[in-house]
Design a protein around this motif. Structure first.
Motif, PDB file in Angstrom:
ATOM      1  N   GLY A 169      -2.169   5.167   8.639  1.00 23.29           N
ATOM      2  CA  GLY A 169      -3.023   4.194   9.291  1.00 23.29           C
ATOM      3  C   GLY A 169      -4.444   4.310   8.777  1.00 23.29           C
ATOM      4  N   GLY A 170      -5.275   3.354   9.147  1.00 24.65           N
ATOM      5  CA  GLY A 170      -6.691   3.384   8.797  1.00 24.65           C
ATOM      6  C   GLY A 170      -7.470   2.542   9.786  1.00 24.65           C
ATOM      7  N   SER A 171      -8.761   2.824   9.934  1.00 28.20           N
ATOM      8  CA  SER A 171      -9.605   2.105  10.890  1.00 28.20           C
ATOM      9  C   SER A 171     -10.710   1.354  10.171  1.00 28.20           C
ATOM     10  N   LEU A 172     -10.885   0.095  10.536  1.00 32.05           N
ATOM     11  CA  LEU A 172     -11.940  -0.731   9.965  1.00 32.05           C
ATOM     12  C   LEU A 172     -13.282  -0.331  10.574  1.00 32.05           C
ATOM     13  N   ILE A 173     -14.273   0.018   9.735  1.00 27.69           N
ATOM     14  CA  ILE A 173     -15.597   0.383  10.265  1.00 27.69           C
ATOM     15  C   ILE A 173     -16.647  -0.692   9.979  1.00 27.69           C
ATOM     16  N   ASN A 174     -16.403  -1.547   9.032  1.00 26.27           N
ATOM     17  CA  ASN A 174     -17.140  -2.805   8.886  1.00 26.27           C
ATOM     18  C   ASN A 174     -16.282  -3.714   8.026  1.00 26.27           C
ATOM     19  N   GLU A 175     -16.774  -4.906   7.696  1.00 21.04           N
ATOM     20  CA  GLU A 175     -15.888  -5.875   7.041  1.00 21.04           C
ATOM     21  C   GLU A 175     -15.440  -5.445   5.646  1.00 21.04           C
ATOM     22  N   ASN A 176     -16.090  -4.429   5.085  1.00 18.55           N
ATOM     23  CA  ASN A 176     -15.750  -3.994   3.724  1.00 18.55           C
ATOM     24  C   ASN A 176     -15.087  -2.626   3.631  1.00 18.55           C
ATOM     25  N   TRP A 177     -15.079  -1.851   4.706  1.00 19.41           N
ATOM     26  CA  TRP A 177     -14.669  -0.447   4.603  1.00 19.41           C
ATOM     27  C   TRP A 177     -13.662  -0.051   5.670  1.00 19.41           C
ATOM     28  N   VAL A 178     -12.684   0.744   5.246  1.00 17.33           N
ATOM     29  CA  VAL A 178     -11.688   1.350   6.127  1.00 17.33           C
ATOM     30  C   VAL A 178     -11.778   2.858   5.956  1.00 17.33           C
ATOM     31  N   VAL A 179     -11.661   3.599   7.069  1.00 20.05           N
ATOM     32  CA  VAL A 179     -11.647   5.054   7.007  1.00 20.05           C
ATOM     33  C   VAL A 179     -10.235   5.545   7.320  1.00 20.05           C
ATOM     34  N   THR A 180      -9.780   6.557   6.565  1.00 23.76           N
ATOM     35  CA  THR A 180      -8.448   7.115   6.758  1.00 23.76           C
ATOM     36  C   THR A 180      -8.500   8.614   6.472  1.00 23.76           C
ATOM     37  N   ALA A 181      -7.346   9.249   6.460  1.00 16.46           N
ATOM     38  CA  ALA A 181      -7.274  10.685   6.174  1.00 16.46           C
ATOM     39  C   ALA A 181      -7.114  10.916   4.673  1.00 16.46           C
TER      40      ALA A 181
END
Length: 236
Positions: A33-45
């Protein structure tokens, strides 16, 4: 939009539907999975080992078996892993993914808020984690529909009773009360609600290999990495 644009531009929606998205192979197999932190970036492990050449991000998905959902399939132009990531100790388990084109934000796609640097969190804070990981310890099958569970934060010294010196200040512990993150949930969020804003405090990192629901699972402590996240996003 910067990750610090809070709370007006982030975190206002249900954690189950708006900011968590599956990472998949190009053939459609779910792996993290991953989380959207703004319209251009996703954070994951970092341990998800996202490869921009063979993996994609699917925005707006809830039911992996449905073809009727309005999803955005995104390729990734850059995967930037924290330089202190240690695959042997699983410390500093965080990677940022830059989408090749901006996400179209709306009711099903919205960024989650990021915590301030070194945010102090109370023990037993009730948090929510979501994912499409395994739901049965007797089966390797992943969930078809997005799952959600509420877990309490566990103090690090208490967590060390289970995990010893594997636990570092870059980690959070949660759970041990009858539910757990499991394989396939990696990279997904641990969030808590403050008012009507959802803040990303953890990233599903590691835990008991059989997802023992009486053992707390480990999450990357996002507040430890806020300065690094802001730096990467501003530079790119």
């Amino acid at each position: 939009m910067t990750p610090s644009a809070c709370p007006q531009l982030c975190g206002g929606l249900s954690p189950s539907s708006s900011s968590l998205f599956p990472l998949q192979t190009r053939s459609g197999s779910h792996f993290c999975g991953g989380s959207l932190i703004n319209e251009n970036w996703v954070v994951t492990a970092a341990h998800c080992e996202f490869n921009p050449y063979s993996h994609i991000v699917v925005l707006g998905e809830y039911d992996r078996s449905s073809n009727a959902e309005s999803v955005q399939v995104k390729t990734v132009s850059r995967a930037i892993t924290n330089p202190s990531w240690n695959p042997y100790t699983l410390n500093n388990d965080i990677t940022l993914l830059k989408l090749s084109s901006p996400a179209q934000l709306g009711p099903r796609v919205a960024p989650v808020c990021l915590p301030p640097t070194n945010l102090a969190l109370p023990t037993n804070l009730q948090c929510v984690t979501t994912g499409w990981g395994r739901t049965n310890t007797n089966s390797q099958a992943l969930a078809v529909r997005l799952q959600q569970v509420t877990l309490p934060l566990i103090a690090l010294n208490q967590c060390k009773q289970y995990w010893g010196n594997q636990i570092t200040s870059s980690m959070l512990c949660a759970g041990g009360v009858g539910a757990s993150s499991c394989q396939g949930d990696s990279g997904g969020p641990l969030v808590y609600q403050n008012g009507n804003v959802w803040t990303l405090i953890g990233i599903v990192s590691w835990g008991n290999s059989n997802c023992n629901v009486r053992t707390p699972a480990i999450y990357t402590r996002v507040s430890q990495f806020r300065n690094w996240i802001d730096y990467v996003v501003s530079q790119a």
